[in-house]
Design a protein around this motif. Structure first.
Motif, PDB file in Angstrom:
ATOM      1  N   LEU A   1      33.691 -30.155 -29.886  1.00 34.01           N
ATOM      2  CA  LEU A   1      33.309 -28.784 -30.203  1.00 34.01           C
ATOM      3  C   LEU A   1      34.169 -28.174 -31.310  1.00 34.01           C
ATOM      4  O   LEU A   1      33.676 -27.382 -32.123  1.00 34.01           O
ATOM      5  CB  LEU A   1      33.373 -27.898 -28.957  1.00 34.01           C
ATOM      6  N   PHE A   2      35.451 -28.528 -31.349  1.00 33.05           N
ATOM      7  CA  PHE A   2      36.324 -27.993 -32.389  1.00 33.05           C
ATOM      8  C   PHE A   2      35.809 -28.304 -33.796  1.00 33.05           C
ATOM      9  O   PHE A   2      35.744 -27.407 -34.655  1.00 33.05           O
ATOM     10  CB  PHE A   2      37.750 -28.525 -32.215  1.00 33.05           C
ATOM     11  N   PRO A   3      35.437 -29.556 -34.100  1.00 34.28           N
ATOM     12  CA  PRO A   3      34.911 -29.837 -35.441  1.00 34.28           C
ATOM     13  C   PRO A   3      33.637 -29.064 -35.757  1.00 34.28           C
ATOM     14  O   PRO A   3      33.421 -28.636 -36.898  1.00 34.28           O
ATOM     15  CB  PRO A   3      34.642 -31.352 -35.395  1.00 34.28           C
ATOM     16  N   ILE A   4      32.779 -28.875 -34.731  1.00 36.76           N
ATOM     17  CA  ILE A   4      31.546 -28.110 -34.952  1.00 36.76           C
ATOM     18  C   ILE A   4      31.873 -26.659 -35.265  1.00 36.76           C
ATOM     19  O   ILE A   4      31.312 -26.051 -36.189  1.00 36.76           O
ATOM     20  CB  ILE A   4      30.631 -28.216 -33.716  1.00 36.76           C
ATOM     21  N   LEU A   5      32.807 -26.087 -34.505  1.00 34.52           N
ATOM     22  CA  LEU A   5      33.200 -24.698 -34.739  1.00 34.52           C
ATOM     23  C   LEU A   5      33.808 -24.515 -36.123  1.00 34.52           C
ATOM     24  O   LEU A   5      33.548 -23.515 -36.802  1.00 34.52           O
ATOM     25  CB  LEU A   5      34.198 -24.253 -33.669  1.00 34.52           C
ATOM     26  N   SER A   6      34.618 -25.482 -36.547  1.00 41.90           N
ATOM     27  CA  SER A   6      35.261 -25.356 -37.857  1.00 41.90           C
ATOM     28  C   SER A   6      34.244 -25.360 -38.993  1.00 41.90           C
ATOM     29  O   SER A   6      34.477 -24.753 -40.046  1.00 41.90           O
ATOM     30  CB  SER A   6      36.267 -26.494 -38.061  1.00 41.90           C
ATOM     31  N   GLN A   7      33.109 -26.019 -38.776  1.00 45.12           N
ATOM     32  CA  GLN A   7      32.071 -26.056 -39.804  1.00 45.12           C
ATOM     33  C   GLN A   7      31.215 -24.794 -39.819  1.00 45.12           C
ATOM     34  O   GLN A   7      30.546 -24.499 -40.807  1.00 45.12           O
ATOM     35  CB  GLN A   7      31.174 -27.281 -39.602  1.00 45.12           C
ATOM     36  N   THR A   8      31.209 -24.052 -38.706  1.00 43.03           N
ATOM     37  CA  THR A   8      30.396 -22.833 -38.637  1.00 43.03           C
ATOM     38  C   THR A   8      31.156 -21.601 -39.097  1.00 43.03           C
ATOM     39  O   THR A   8      30.557 -20.545 -39.290  1.00 43.03           O
ATOM     40  CB  THR A   8      29.911 -22.604 -37.197  1.00 43.03           C
ATOM     41  N   ILE A   9      32.476 -21.740 -39.261  1.00 47.05           N
ATOM     42  CA  ILE A   9      33.296 -20.607 -39.698  1.00 47.05           C
ATOM     43  C   ILE A   9      33.340 -20.577 -41.214  1.00 47.05           C
ATOM     44  O   ILE A   9      33.654 -21.576 -41.868  1.00 47.05           O
ATOM     45  CB  ILE A   9      34.720 -20.711 -39.115  1.00 47.05           C
TER      46      ILE A   9
ATOM     47  N   ASP B   1      35.310 -18.549 -43.114  1.00 48.65           N
ATOM     48  CA  ASP B   1      36.646 -18.279 -43.651  1.00 48.65           C
ATOM     49  C   ASP B   1      37.423 -19.592 -43.788  1.00 48.65           C
ATOM     50  O   ASP B   1      37.707 -20.251 -42.789  1.00 48.65           O
ATOM     51  CB  ASP B   1      37.397 -17.333 -42.697  1.00 48.65           C
ATOM     52  N   PRO B   2      37.804 -19.972 -45.009  1.00 47.02           N
ATOM     53  CA  PRO B   2      38.517 -21.243 -45.212  1.00 47.02           C
ATOM     54  C   PRO B   2      39.842 -21.310 -44.445  1.00 47.02           C
ATOM     55  O   PRO B   2      40.245 -22.389 -44.003  1.00 47.02           O
ATOM     56  CB  PRO B   2      38.749 -21.292 -46.725  1.00 47.02           C
ATOM     57  N   HIS B   3      40.520 -20.160 -44.311  1.00 48.30           N
ATOM     58  CA  HIS B   3      41.798 -20.148 -43.602  1.00 48.30           C
ATOM     59  C   HIS B   3      41.616 -20.544 -42.143  1.00 48.30           C
ATOM     60  O   HIS B   3      42.325 -21.419 -41.618  1.00 48.30           O
ATOM     61  CB  HIS B   3      42.434 -18.765 -43.688  1.00 48.30           C
ATOM     62  N   TRP B   4      40.673 -19.919 -41.456  1.00 48.50           N
ATOM     63  CA  TRP B   4      40.435 -20.222 -40.047  1.00 48.50           C
ATOM     64  C   TRP B   4      39.846 -21.617 -39.866  1.00 48.50           C
ATOM     65  O   TRP B   4      40.118 -22.305 -38.878  1.00 48.50           O
ATOM     66  CB  TRP B   4      39.514 -19.166 -39.434  1.00 48.50           C
ATOM     67  N   GLN B   5      39.037 -22.022 -40.831  1.00 40.84           N
ATOM     68  CA  GLN B   5      38.472 -23.365 -40.774  1.00 40.84           C
ATOM     69  C   GLN B   5      39.585 -24.410 -40.853  1.00 40.84           C
ATOM     70  O   GLN B   5      39.605 -25.376 -40.074  1.00 40.84           O
ATOM     71  CB  GLN B   5      37.488 -23.564 -41.926  1.00 40.84           C
ATOM     72  N   ARG B   6      40.514 -24.207 -41.761  1.00 37.86           N
ATOM     73  CA  ARG B   6      41.635 -25.136 -41.913  1.00 37.86           C
ATOM     74  C   ARG B   6      42.530 -25.112 -40.671  1.00 37.86           C
ATOM     75  O   ARG B   6      43.015 -26.149 -40.222  1.00 37.86           O
ATOM     76  CB  ARG B   6      42.440 -24.759 -43.162  1.00 37.86           C
ATOM     77  N   LEU B   7      42.729 -23.924 -40.100  1.00 42.30           N
ATOM     78  CA  LEU B   7      43.562 -23.803 -38.908  1.00 42.30           C
ATOM     79  C   LEU B   7      42.965 -24.573 -37.733  1.00 42.30           C
ATOM     80  O   LEU B   7      43.683 -25.282 -37.009  1.00 42.30           O
ATOM     81  CB  LEU B   7      43.727 -22.329 -38.528  1.00 42.30           C
ATOM     82  N   LEU B   8      41.659 -24.447 -37.546  1.00 42.91           N
ATOM     83  CA  LEU B   8      41.007 -25.195 -36.472  1.00 42.91           C
ATOM     84  C   LEU B   8      41.146 -26.702 -36.678  1.00 42.91           C
ATOM     85  O   LEU B   8      41.349 -27.448 -35.718  1.00 42.91           O
ATOM     86  CB  LEU B   8      39.525 -24.810 -36.387  1.00 42.91           C
TER      87      LEU B   8
END
Length: 252
Positions: free
Chosen positions: A183-191, A193-200
């Motif tokens: 689920l984490f990789p899926i969530l990172s692709q739906t966000i 904001d590059p900052h939050w995507q990178r953080l995830l």
């Protein structure tokens, strides 16, 4: 500890389920890796992209049987009531839990090594034009990716064991583990904001841990290969501590 290790080894080797799950890990990993490698276009100038990482892509699916195996190592005993027998035979619960973790580590190390080396061998067969220059264990980055991938599978197994010890229920534990992984990789692709995507990507157990497979463009990664594997190790350590603590404090 030796009697506890012997007992755990006997449980694993005398039940068909663990063997089939390990074979499933090897088969799924090698199959997906072979498919992924077969679509790579190579020319006289070489192949585009990170060939080593592509060759090890099968771990994305192969880790699922490892997680299920690790969960069943302890949750199946709760469902059958055998956990009472285990804790009667080994009254020190930390010893019993440690024996499960050590035995699981050894079993997954063997299965994971077979899966990873099989994927590399398949890659060398599918991409013969690469010669000895790539997908060779003599190459430092490739060796790091191979060894790191085996360590990653072991850490996923320990993470799953810890969660199962805390949750006790097989279905719920498997759902939690697979949710954490996928689920984490899926969530990172739906966000957006590059900052939050990178953080995830930096904190997710799978996204961070599998950076160990990268051999090119390391500066573009959200986290370094060994640091990423360290994140997965942190997840596994936390799960083991939580599971072990609850195992000691709760009734069987």
């Amino acid at each position: 500890m030796r009697p506890a290790l012997h007992a755990e080894w006997t449980k694993i080797r005398t039940v068909a389920g663990p063997l089939w799950l390990l074979l499933g890990t090897v088969a799924a990993t090698v199959a997906l890796s072979t498919v992924a490698t077969s679509v790579v276009n190579c020319t006289a100038n070489g192949c585009g992209g990170d060939t080593t990482k592509i060759t090890l892509m099968g771990v994305y699916i192969g880790q699922a049987p490892v997680a299920i195996l690790a969960v069943l190592v302890i949750s199946s005993e709760y469902s059958s009531g055998m956990i009472r027998t285990t804790l009667t035979a080994v009254p020190r619960r930390a010893t019993a839990f440690g024996a499960k973790a050590i035995t699981l580590t050894g079993v997954v190390a063997v299965g994971g090594t077979a899966a990873v080396l099989g994927s590399v061998l398949a890659g060398r067969i599918v991409l013969p034009d690469l010669g000895d220059r790539a997908l060779s264990l003599a190459d430092g980055p490739t060796l790091r990716a191979v060894v790191g991938t085996v360590l990653y599978l072991i850490l996923i197994a320990l993470l799953s064991l810890g969660i199962a010890a805390a949750v006790r229920d097989s279905a719920a534990s498997i759902g939690i583990v697979l949710g954490l992984l996928y689920l984490f990789p899926i969530l990172s692709q739906t966000i957006g904001d590059p900052h939050w995507q990178r953080l995830l990507q930096q904190i997710a157990p799978m996204s961070a841990g599998l950076t160990i497979q990268a051999t090119t463009d390391l500066r573009s990664l959200p986290i370094g290969p060994w640091a990423g594997l360290g994140v997965t190790a942190g997840w596994a350590t936390g799960a083991l501590l939580a599971g072990g603590l609850l195992l000691r404090r709760r009734d069987a």
